[in-house]
Enzyme design. Structure first.
Site, short mmCIF file in Angstrom:
data_model
loop_
_atom_site.label_atom_id
_atom_site.label_comp_id
_atom_site.label_asym_id
_atom_site.label_seq_id
_atom_site.Cartn_x
_atom_site.Cartn_y
_atom_site.Cartn_z
N LYS A 101 16.79 28.72 20.24
CA LYS A 101 18.23 28.45 19.64
C LYS A 101 18.26 28.20 18.04
CE LYS A 101 20.19 26.10 23.60
NZ LYS A 101 20.94 24.92 23.96
N SER A 117 27.72 22.02 21.33
CA SER A 117 27.27 21.65 19.93
C SER A 117 27.21 22.96 19.19
CB SER A 117 25.84 21.39 19.89
OG SER A 117 25.78 19.96 20.63
P1 ADP Z 1 21.03 21.73 26.23
O1 ADP Z 1 20.57 22.75 25.40
O2 ADP Z 1 20.13 21.02 27.01
O3 ADP Z 1 22.05 22.29 27.13
P2 ADP Z 1 22.79 20.18 24.66
O4 ADP Z 1 22.83 19.26 23.74
O5 ADP Z 1 23.78 21.42 24.67
O6 ADP Z 1 21.48 20.57 25.35
O7 ADP Z 1 23.53 19.44 26.00
C1 ADP Z 1 22.93 18.44 26.77
C2 ADP Z 1 23.65 18.03 27.77
O8 ADP Z 1 24.90 17.55 27.68
C3 ADP Z 1 23.94 19.22 28.95
O9 ADP Z 1 23.95 18.65 30.18
C4 ADP Z 1 25.39 19.68 28.63
O10 ADP Z 1 25.95 20.12 29.71
C5 ADP Z 1 25.89 18.37 28.24
N1 ADP Z 1 27.27 18.53 27.40
C6 ADP Z 1 27.23 19.18 26.27
N2 ADP Z 1 28.48 19.32 25.55
C7 ADP Z 1 29.17 18.37 26.49
C8 ADP Z 1 30.37 18.03 26.51
N3 ADP Z 1 31.37 18.57 25.54
N4 ADP Z 1 31.01 17.10 27.58
C9 ADP Z 1 30.05 16.86 28.72
N5 ADP Z 1 28.74 17.05 28.47
C10 ADP Z 1 28.34 18.02 27.62
#
Ligand code: ADP
Length: 172
Positions: A48, A135
């Site tokens: 990413k 994110s």
């Molecule tokens: P990854 O690359 O492992 O998906 P992220 O940092 O994007 O890492 O997300 C980590 C975890 O948090 C994942 O399970 C994702 O679904 C969850 N997550 C991300 N954003 C949110 C949100 N806005 N609300 C709830 N869970 C979230």
């Protein structure tokens, strides 16, 4: 889940950067576990586009959760199940925002179960106001000059502003 006093849950992810949605999931985890290890993955971030380095993300997480004695923020390399096992944590937490998250999360949970049958993945849903938040969207809005103050903690917003200013200066 609680009661024994020592139930540790691992919450893995990229956290680039940590958003209010992540914070919501950590708070919900604290209701069912004694301690939470928020773990930034080195491996899943390589494909990413990154804003913060893994070390910077861990530092932001530590600042965001500095008042939560039951939350530890760190990073890990290699397989999540190996890290979880080494930490004595059988429970892995993932957030589920919408149906679109399901397929990937389902695959991951099943794969982790193959790798360590003793582990369980628990899915928690954030408040609906964070269901649209990711994110990558926060990064995109910030790069394009939009207001991200409703999506991340003030200290994270400051960190993003500083990072983007540094990028701009480096390009000049
Ligand atoms: P990854 O690359 O492992 O998906 P992220 O940092 O994007 O890492 O997300 C980590 C975890 O948090 C994942 O399970 C994702 O679904 C969850 N997550 C991300 N954003 C949110 C949100 N806005 N609300 C709830 N869970 C979230």
């Amino acid at each position: 889940m609680s009661g024994a006093g020592n139930l540790v849950a691992i919450y893995p992810g990229s956290f680039d950067p940590v958003t209010l949605g992540h914070e919501d999931i950590v708070q919900r985890t604290l209701c069912v576990a004694d301690r939470v290890v928020v773990a930034v993955a080195h491996s899943s971030t390589q494909s990413k586009r990154q804003l913060f380095s893994v070390e910077e993300r861990v530092r932001l997480l530590q600042e965001v959760f500095q008042d939560e004695a039951r939350v530890e923020c760190t990073s890990f390399e290699g397989l999540l199940v190996d890290f979880a096992r080494a930490r004595g944590a059988r429970f892995m937490i993932r957030g589920l925002r919408a149906v679109s998250d399901f397929e990937y999360e389902f695959q991951m949970a099943q794969m982790n179960r193959q790798l360590w049958p003793g582990a369980e993945t628990l899915f928690l849903m954030p408040d609906v106001s964070y269901a649209f938040l990711s994110s990558s969207l926060v990064r995109e809005v910030a790069v394009l000059g939009g207001d991200i103050s409703r999506f991340v903690s003030p200290l994270v917003a400051r960190g993003i502003r500083r990072k983007l200013e540094n990028h701009r200066r480096a390009e000049e």
